[in-house]
Design a protein around this motif. Structure first.
Motif, PDB file in Angstrom:
ATOM      1  N   LEU A  38     -10.954  25.869 -27.737  1.00  0.00           N
ATOM      2  CA  LEU A  38     -10.997  24.523 -27.163  1.00  0.00           C
ATOM      3  C   LEU A  38     -12.359  23.882 -27.390  1.00  0.00           C
ATOM      4  CD1 LEU A  38      -9.066  25.116 -23.801  1.00  0.00           C
ATOM      5  CD2 LEU A  38      -8.240  23.991 -25.866  1.00  0.00           C
ATOM      6  N   THR A  39     -13.381  24.739 -27.219  1.00  0.00           N
ATOM      7  CA  THR A  39     -14.738  24.255 -27.466  1.00  0.00           C
ATOM      8  C   THR A  39     -14.849  23.732 -28.912  1.00  0.00           C
ATOM      9  OG1 THR A  39     -15.460  26.035 -26.030  1.00  0.00           O
ATOM     10  CG2 THR A  39     -17.177  24.873 -27.281  1.00  0.00           C
ATOM     11  N   ARG A  40     -14.237  24.498 -29.800  1.00  0.00           N
ATOM     12  CA  ARG A  40     -14.307  24.123 -31.216  1.00  0.00           C
ATOM     13  C   ARG A  40     -13.513  22.836 -31.479  1.00  0.00           C
ATOM     14  NH1 ARG A  40     -12.744  30.084 -31.838  1.00  0.00           N
ATOM     15  NH2 ARG A  40     -14.699  30.888 -30.985  1.00  0.00           N
ATOM     16  N   ASN A  76     -12.761  20.523 -29.457  1.00  0.00           N
ATOM     17  CA  ASN A  76     -13.495  19.406 -28.871  1.00  0.00           C
ATOM     18  C   ASN A  76     -14.729  19.067 -29.699  1.00  0.00           C
ATOM     19  OD1 ASN A  76     -15.326  17.989 -26.837  1.00  0.00           O
ATOM     20  ND2 ASN A  76     -13.368  18.119 -25.730  1.00  0.00           N
ATOM     21  N   GLY A  77     -15.426  20.137 -30.072  1.00  0.00           N
ATOM     22  CA  GLY A  77     -16.661  19.971 -30.833  1.00  0.00           C
ATOM     23  C   GLY A  77     -16.452  19.266 -32.178  1.00  0.00           C
ATOM     24  N   ARG A  79     -10.356  29.939 -24.429  1.00  0.00           N
ATOM     25  CA  ARG A  79     -11.220  28.806 -24.168  1.00  0.00           C
ATOM     26  C   ARG A  79     -12.073  28.469 -25.396  1.00  0.00           C
ATOM     27  NH1 ARG A  79     -15.864  27.386 -21.688  1.00  0.00           N
ATOM     28  NH2 ARG A  79     -15.729  25.854 -20.012  1.00  0.00           N
ATOM     29  N   ALA A  80     -12.501  29.533 -26.060  1.00  0.00           N
ATOM     30  CA  ALA A  80     -13.405  29.322 -27.207  1.00  0.00           C
ATOM     31  C   ALA A  80     -12.849  28.314 -28.228  1.00  0.00           C
ATOM     32  CB  ALA A  80     -13.714  30.648 -27.849  1.00  0.00           C
ATOM     33  N   LYS A  96     -18.869  38.372 -26.599  1.00  0.00           N
ATOM     34  CA  LYS A  96     -17.778  39.056 -27.263  1.00  0.00           C
ATOM     35  C   LYS A  96     -18.048  39.155 -28.758  1.00  0.00           C
ATOM     36  CE  LYS A  96     -12.905  39.637 -26.685  1.00  0.00           C
ATOM     37  NZ  LYS A  96     -11.647  38.939 -26.964  1.00  0.00           N
ATOM     38  N   SER A 107      -9.586  37.904 -21.722  1.00  0.00           N
ATOM     39  CA  SER A 107      -9.326  37.275 -23.021  1.00  0.00           C
ATOM     40  C   SER A 107      -9.096  35.780 -22.871  1.00  0.00           C
ATOM     41  CB  SER A 107      -8.094  37.887 -23.676  1.00  0.00           C
ATOM     42  OG  SER A 107      -8.398  39.198 -24.020  1.00  0.00           O
ATOM     43  N   GLN A 165      -9.995  19.400 -23.017  1.00  0.00           N
ATOM     44  CA  GLN A 165     -10.679  19.535 -21.715  1.00  0.00           C
ATOM     45  C   GLN A 165      -9.694  19.918 -20.610  1.00  0.00           C
ATOM     46  OE1 GLN A 165     -12.942  15.884 -21.181  1.00  0.00           O
ATOM     47  NE2 GLN A 165     -14.180  16.464 -22.959  1.00  0.00           N
ATOM     48  N   PHE A 168     -17.709  18.523 -26.085  1.00  0.00           N
ATOM     49  CA  PHE A 168     -18.802  18.697 -27.048  1.00  0.00           C
ATOM     50  C   PHE A 168     -20.061  17.932 -26.659  1.00  0.00           C
ATOM     51  CE2 PHE A 168     -20.868  18.150 -31.297  1.00  0.00           C
ATOM     52  CZ  PHE A 168     -21.090  19.505 -31.518  1.00  0.00           C
ATOM     53  N   LEU A 195     -21.098  24.711 -34.652  1.00  0.00           N
ATOM     54  CA  LEU A 195     -21.229  23.755 -33.546  1.00  0.00           C
ATOM     55  C   LEU A 195     -22.650  23.756 -33.003  1.00  0.00           C
ATOM     56  CD1 LEU A 195     -17.864  24.137 -31.556  1.00  0.00           C
ATOM     57  CD2 LEU A 195     -18.598  22.171 -32.901  1.00  0.00           C
ATOM     58  N   SER A 217     -10.075  33.899 -20.532  1.00  0.00           N
ATOM     59  CA  SER A 217     -11.331  33.247 -20.162  1.00  0.00           C
ATOM     60  C   SER A 217     -12.182  32.973 -21.403  1.00  0.00           C
ATOM     61  CB  SER A 217     -12.060  34.125 -19.168  1.00  0.00           C
ATOM     62  OG  SER A 217     -13.433  34.110 -19.393  1.00  0.00           O
ATOM     63  N   HIS A 218     -12.187  33.961 -22.269  1.00  0.00           N
ATOM     64  CA  HIS A 218     -13.089  33.843 -23.418  1.00  0.00           C
ATOM     65  C   HIS A 218     -12.387  33.296 -24.658  1.00  0.00           C
ATOM     66  CE1 HIS A 218     -15.751  35.140 -26.677  1.00  0.00           C
ATOM     67  NE2 HIS A 218     -16.732  35.038 -25.770  1.00  0.00           N
ATOM     68  N   ASP A 219     -11.328  33.979 -25.053  1.00  0.00           N
ATOM     69  CA  ASP A 219     -10.733  33.704 -26.356  1.00  0.00           C
ATOM     70  C   ASP A 219      -9.899  32.434 -26.379  1.00  0.00           C
ATOM     71  OD1 ASP A 219     -11.976  36.002 -26.966  1.00  0.00           O
ATOM     72  OD2 ASP A 219     -10.164  37.235 -27.041  1.00  0.00           O
ATOM     73  N   ASP A 234     -18.285  28.390 -34.083  1.00  0.00           N
ATOM     74  CA  ASP A 234     -19.202  28.228 -32.947  1.00  0.00           C
ATOM     75  C   ASP A 234     -20.631  28.084 -33.445  1.00  0.00           C
ATOM     76  OD1 ASP A 234     -17.014  28.374 -31.378  1.00  0.00           O
ATOM     77  OD2 ASP A 234     -17.674  30.089 -30.152  1.00  0.00           O
ATOM     78  N   ALA A 241      -8.868  23.425 -20.856  1.00  0.00           N
ATOM     79  CA  ALA A 241      -9.979  24.254 -20.369  1.00  0.00           C
ATOM     80  C   ALA A 241      -9.942  24.367 -18.845  1.00  0.00           C
ATOM     81  CB  ALA A 241     -11.295  23.671 -20.833  1.00  0.00           C
ATOM     82  N   PRO A 253     -19.837  24.701 -22.909  1.00  0.00           N
ATOM     83  CA  PRO A 253     -18.951  23.679 -22.380  1.00  0.00           C
ATOM     84  C   PRO A 253     -17.903  23.315 -23.438  1.00  0.00           C
ATOM     85  CG  PRO A 253     -21.236  23.053 -22.135  1.00  0.00           C
ATOM     86  CD  PRO A 253     -21.207  24.192 -23.094  1.00  0.00           C
ATOM     87  N   VAL A 254     -16.695  22.981 -22.964  1.00  0.00           N
ATOM     88  CA  VAL A 254     -15.629  22.597 -23.900  1.00  0.00           C
ATOM     89  C   VAL A 254     -15.920  21.181 -24.438  1.00  0.00           C
ATOM     90  CG1 VAL A 254     -13.169  22.023 -24.068  1.00  0.00           C
ATOM     91  CG2 VAL A 254     -13.904  24.124 -22.915  1.00  0.00           C
ATOM     92  N   SER A 296     -18.280  31.849 -23.950  1.00  0.00           N
ATOM     93  CA  SER A 296     -17.166  31.070 -23.363  1.00  0.00           C
ATOM     94  C   SER A 296     -16.799  31.583 -21.962  1.00  0.00           C
ATOM     95  CB  SER A 296     -15.928  31.192 -24.252  1.00  0.00           C
ATOM     96  OG  SER A 296     -16.202  30.584 -25.490  1.00  0.00           O
ATOM     97  N   SER A 297     -17.121  32.818 -21.710  1.00  0.00           N
ATOM     98  CA  SER A 297     -16.709  33.453 -20.436  1.00  0.00           C
ATOM     99  C   SER A 297     -17.554  32.968 -19.270  1.00  0.00           C
ATOM    100  CB  SER A 297     -16.865  34.968 -20.574  1.00  0.00           C
ATOM    101  OG  SER A 297     -16.830  35.569 -19.315  1.00  0.00           O
TER     102      SER A 297
END
Lengths: 147, 658
Positions: B457-459, B461-462, B454-455, A69, B448, B491, A123, A19, B450-452, A16, B494, A120-121, A98-99
Motif C-alpha cells: 500500500l505504501t508503494r 500510494n508512493g 501494508r507494505a 523483515k 504478515s 489509505q 506518500f 520510494l 501488518s507488514h506484508d 521501498d 491501510a 506511512p502509507v 511497515s510493522s
C-alpha cells in the motif's frame, strides 16, 4: 567542500528503496546512500567482510535505516550484531518498517535501536518522515566516534 | 524289775507276836514279810504290794492309823487289817474304817482261829478285788464309750449318768443329775420315748429302742437313740439301765433323704411331662403323675392298673423296646417319635426319654413322655416357612443376578464411556494443540498482514504520488482524479488493516480486572475527539461516578469505539449531543453511550457487531466495519453483554454491562 553524509539503507524491497530515494530527491536531501538488500550483507558491509573486505572499517555511515523483515538475517538480528561489535556499537540505527507490532517495537528498543519509525502509507507523510529523519540524524545529531 | 511277791506283810513292834504270826502263816503256805515299825512297814508295802497287811494299831514311834493313812495316800492296794492287842474300842474301829481299813483282827492266840480269820480276809479281799476289777472294766467301758450310760431308779429318779453326757450335751453329769429335763426338747417325738421308758419300768418288758430329740447346752439339736433295759430283782423292776447314742448325723442324713424323696416325689408329680415308673418285666405302671393323667385322659388310679403297651398306638414296638433294651444301670434311651393313644382313642405323637435302673431287685424304667403335636406342627410350619424363605432367597438371588448382569453391562458401558471420555480428552488435547498451532499461525499471519499487506500500500500510494511529480505538465483532471482514488483507497486499506490488527490483539492480551473510572476515561476520549474541527458543534454530557470492574486498556478501546461512533454518526445533525451515563436494567448497572445522530434500522441490529458489516455507505460515513466487532470482542472477553436501541433519524443508544 562539505562532505556528504552517509546513509546505509538496509531494505530488501527495491520499490521501498526507490520510494526512500524519491523522497530524498523531492526533499532535496543530499547524502551518500548505500542500499543493501539483506541483513548478512549489511553486516559484511559494516564489518568489512566478504565482498566488502577492502572497505575502510572506519568508514561508517552516519545513519543506518534498517527494515525489520529481511531475508536471511532479520532486522533485529542485524541490530544485535551491530550493538555487539565494538566499532559499530554506537552507530545510529533507525528502524524503518511497515510493522507497528508491539513486540517488534519492544524488541528493537531492547536491542538498542535509536528510533522506530513506521513507513506511512500516505506518500506525503512518507516523504515528510524521510525529511525529518534526515534532518535530525544527519544534521542535528552529533554522533559518537570511537577514534 | 518286779520285786518278789509276798502274800502278807506284818507290821508290829512286838517281836513275839510277829514270830507267832509268821510261823503260823508260813505253816499255812503264806509267804510273809515283816516290819517292826511303821516306816519300815510302809517301805515294804510300797515295795512288795502284799495282798494283806496286818497292821498293829499301837506302835511306839508311829501308830497304825498314821501308817494306814499313809498307805492309803500312797494308794497301796493291799487289804489292810488293823490289829490290836486287846479288844479294839468302837471309836478306834470307826476311825480305822474311816481311814480305809478293810477289817479288824482282835488279838487272837489260837493259831487255828487266826488262820481261819486270815483265810476269810483273803477270800473277802479276792471278792473285793474281783469287784474292783469289774468296776474298773465297767468304768473303762463307760469312759471310752461314745455312748452315754445311765441308771434310772424308782420314781424315775436318775441314779447315775456317765460323764460322757458332757461330750454329748455340753452339760456335766452333775448338772444333768440335778435336772435332766433341760436336755429334752419339746419335740412331740420325745413323748413316745418317755412313755416307752415308763412302760418298761412298769412291766419289766423290753420296749425296744427309741429316738429322742435332745438339745445341746448351746441350743443345737441332738438326735439320740436310746436303749433301755429293765433290771429285775425278785420279780420286781428296780431300775432301768440305759444307753444313749448320738445319731444326729445319721438322723440328718435320714431327714435329708426323706426330704429328697419327698422333693423327688413332688417333682415327679409336678413334672409337666407325663412320667411313668414301669416294671420292665410285667410292663406294669408302678407310678405316674398328674401330667400323665391329663395327657392320656385316664385317672391316675386307672393308669396304675395299666401297662405301658396299653397307652401305645404301636404296642408291638413299645413291648419290644421295653424288654429288649439292654438292662444296664443308668441306661438312657430316647425315642424321638412314637404314637400314643388317649382314652378316647385319639392318637398323638410323643417323644419318649427312658431311664432304666434297678429298684428293689427289679429292673424298672422311668419314661418321660412329651406330647410333640405342637412341635411337629411347628416343625411342619417351620418347614413351610423355610421353603418359602428358600423360594424367596432363590427369587431374590435371581433378581440380584439380573441386576448384577445389568450392573455388569452398565459397568461395561461405563468403561466404554470412560474410554470415550479419554478419547475425547485426547482429541481435545489434540484440538487444543492444533488450536495453539493455529493461533501461532494466526499470529504469524497477523504479523504478515501488518507488514506484508501494508507494505504494498505504501508503494501504491508512493508511486501514484510520484507520477504526479514525475510529469512536468499539469495533469489532466481525470488522471489526477484516478491517482487520487488510488491514494485514498490505499489509505483506506491501510486503516482497515490497522483496525483488524487491533481486533486480533484484543483477543490475545491477558485481561486484568480492576475498578475503572469510566467517567474519567470517557471524558479524556471526548476531550481528544472535540479537538477535531469536524466535531466543533458537538455538545456532550458525561455523568459522574461511572465505574466498572474491567480491564482498563480494553475498556478504553471499547469506549473509544462507541464514543467516536456516537460523534461520527451525529456529526450531520444540527445540534449533536452525546451522553454517557448508567441505568439499572434487570438489576444490573448498564452503562450507555447515547447520541442523537442518524441512528440505524433496528431490523439490522443483528449485523451491528459483525466484522466488516456496515449499515452506512462510505459516502455517508467512513469506516472499516471493524469498530463494533472490536467492541463486541471486548465485551465477550469480560463475559458481559452489549446491545443497542435506535430509531432511524433519532439517534442510537448503546448499552453494555460488564
Amino acid at each position: 567542500m562539505k562532505k556528504k553524509k552517509k546513509i546505509l539503507l538496509v531494505e530488501d524491497n527495491p520499490d521501498d528503496a526507490e520510494l526512500v530515494l524519491l523522497s530524498m530527491e523531492s526533499k532535496k536531501i543530499e547524502s551518500d546512500i548505500n542500499i543493501i538488500n539483506n541483513g548478512e550483507q549489511a553486516l559484511d558491509f559494516l564489518m568489512c567482510k566478504g565482498q566488502y573486505i577492502n572497505r575502510d572499517i572506519n568508514d561508517l555511515p552516519d545513519l543506518v535505516l534498517l527494515d525489520l523483515k529481511l531475508p536471511k538475517k532479520s532486522g533485529v538480528e542485524v541490530l544485535k550484531e551491530i550493538r555487539k561489535n565494538e566499532t559499530t556499537k554506537y552507530l545510529p540505527v533507525v528502524i524503518f518498517t511497515s510493522s507497528n507490532m508491539e513486540q517488534d517495537i519492544k524488541q528493537c528498543y531492547i536491542n538498542g535501536a535509536n528510533s522506530f519509525v513506521r513507513k506511512p502509507v500516505d506518500f506525503n507523510y512518507f516523504q515528510t518522515a524521510i525529511e525529518k529523519l534526515s534532518n535530525y540524524w544527519l544534521v542535528l545529531n552529533e554522533k559518537y566516534n570511537l577514534e | 524289775m518286779t520285786d518278789q511277791k509276798y502274800d502278807i506283810l506284818l507290821i508290829d513292834d512286838d517281836y513275839d507276836v510277829l514270830v507267832f504270826y509268821e510261823s503260823t502263816l508260813t505253816l499255812n503256805a503264806y509267804s510273809v514279810i515283816k516290819a517292826t515299825n511303821g516306816n519300815d512297814g510302809i517301805e515294804l508295802a510300797k515295795k512288795h504290794q502284799p495282798q494283806l497287811i496286818i497292821l498293829d494299831t499301837r506302835m511306839p514311834d508311829r501308830d497304825g492309823f498314821s501308817v494306814l493313812a499313809e498307805l492309803k495316800k500312797a494308794e497301796i492296794n493291799s487289804f489292810v487289817i488293823l490289829n490290836s492287842r486287846k479288844q479294839a474300842a468302837s471309836f478306834d474301829k470307826i476311825k480305822g474304817f474311816n481311814l480305809g481299813a478293810d477289817g479288824f483282827l482282835d488279838k487272837v492266840v489260837k493259831s487255828e482261829e487266826f488262820i481261819a480269820r486270815i483265810e476269810a480276809f483273803m477270800r473277802h479281799k479276792n471278792t473285793i478285788n474281783e469287784l474292783k476289777e469289774n468296776q474298773k472294766l465297767l468304768n473303762s467301758i463307760i469312759e471310752y464309750s461314745t455312748n452315754v450310760f445311765y441308771i434310772i431308779g424308782e420314781k424315775q429318779i436318775l441314779k447315775y449318768i456317765s460323764p460322757q453326757v458332757e461330750k454329748l450335751s455340753g452339760f456335766t453329769a452333775e448338772e444333768v443329775m440335778i435336772d435332766r429335763t433341760k436336755l429334752v426338747t419339746d419335740n412331740p417325738i420325745n413323748i413316745i420315748g418317755i412313755e416307752k421308758s415308763k412302760i418298761a419300768f412298769d412291766t419289766g418288758e423290753h420296749q425296744g429302742n427309741y429316738e429322742m430329740e435332745l438339745k445341746h447346752k448351746t441350743g443345737r439339736k441332738i438326735w439320740v437313740e436310746v436303749r433301755e433295759t429293765p433290771v429285775i430283782e425278785n420279780g420286781k423292776v428296780v431300775q432301768i439301765v440305759g444307753s444313749i447314742t448320738d445319731i444326729t448325723e445319721k438322723h440328718k442324713l435320714e431327714e435329708d433323704l426323706k426330704l429328697n424323696v419327698e422333693k423327688y416325689k413332688e417333682l415327679f408329680y409336678a413334672e409337666s411331662d407325663a412320667l411313668f415308673l414301669i416294671d420292665n418285666q410285667s410292663k406294669q405302671i408302678l407310678e405316674t403323675n398328674i401330667a400323665a393323667a391329663e395327657l392320656y385322659g385316664y385317672s391316675e388310679q386307672e393308669l396304675l392298673n395299666m401297662k405301658n403297651v396299653d397307652l401305645s398306638a404301636e404296642p408291638d414296638q413299645t413291648a419290644k423296646i421295653t424288654i429288649e433294651t439292654p438292662i444296664i444301670k443308668d441306661n438312657i434311651i430316647n425315642i424321638p417319635l412314637r404314637y400314643h393313644k388317649r382314652k378316647n382313642g385319639s392318637v398323638f405323637p410323643v417323644e419318649i426319654t427312658g431311664r432304666f435302673f434297678e429298684l428293689n431287685g427289679k429292673m424298672v424304667h422311668i419314661a418321660a413322655i412329651r406330647n410333640i403335636s405342637d412341635r411337629l406342627k411347628l416343625t411342619t410350619e417351620l418347614e413351610k416357612y423355610k421353603k418359602e424363605l428358600e423360594n424367596l432367597v432363590e427369587e431374590r438371588t435371581k433378581q440380584f443376578e439380573q441386576q448384577n448382569l445389568k450392573l455388569k453391562k452398565s459397568h461395561g458401558a461405563m468403561t466404554f464411556l470412560i474410554e470415550d471420555v479419554n478419547d475425547t480428552r485426547l482429541q481435545l488435547t489434540k484440538a487444543y494443540n492444533n488450536l495453539k498451532a493455529v493461533n501461532n499461525e494466526l499470529e504469524a499471519f497477523a504479523y504478515s498482514v501488518s507488514h506484508d499487506l501494508r507494505a504494498p500500500l505504501t508503494r501504491i500510494n508512493g508511486f501514484s504520488n510520484a507520477i504526479i511529480n514525475a510529469v512536468d505538465e499539469p495533469l489532466d483532471t481525470k488522471i489526477k482524479h484516478y491517482l487520487n482514488r488510488i491514494q485514498v483507497s490505499s489509505q483506506q486499506m491501510a486503516s482497515l488493516i490497522d483496525d483488524l490488527l487491533k481486533l486480533s490483539r484484543i483477543s490475545k492480551v491477558n485481561i486484568e480486572i480492576e475498578k475503572v473510572d469510566i467517567s474519567k476515561i470517557a471524558s479524556e476520549i471526548i476531550t481528544d475527539l472535540v479537538e477535531d474541527k469536524k466535531y466543533i458543534n458537538h455538545k456532550y454530557l458525561v455523568n459522574n461516578n461511572l465505574t466498572c470492574f474491567c480491564d482498563k486498556q480494553l475498556i478504553k478501546v471499547l469506549l473509544l469505539n462507541l464514543i467516536s461512533n456516537a460523534f461520527k454518526f451525529s456529526s450531520k445533525v444540527s445540534k449533536p449531543f452525546i451522553e454517557i451515563g448508567a441505568v439499572i436494567i434487570n438489576n444490573a448497572e448498564s452503562i450507555y453511550v447515547k447520541d442523537n445522530g442518524v441512528g440505524f434500522d433496528m431490523n439490522y441490529k443483528n449485523q451491528l457487531f459483525a466484522p466488516f458489516s456496515r449499515l452506512h455507505t462510505d459516502e455517508e460515513f467512513d469506516g472499516t466495519g471493524i469498530g463494533l466487532a472490536t467492541v463486541q470482542r471486548v465485551i465477550n472477553r469480560h463475559g458481559g453483554k452489549i446491545w443497542a436501541e435506535s430509531d432511524l433519524g433519532k439517534g442510537a443508544t448503546f448499552f453494555f454491562t460488564i
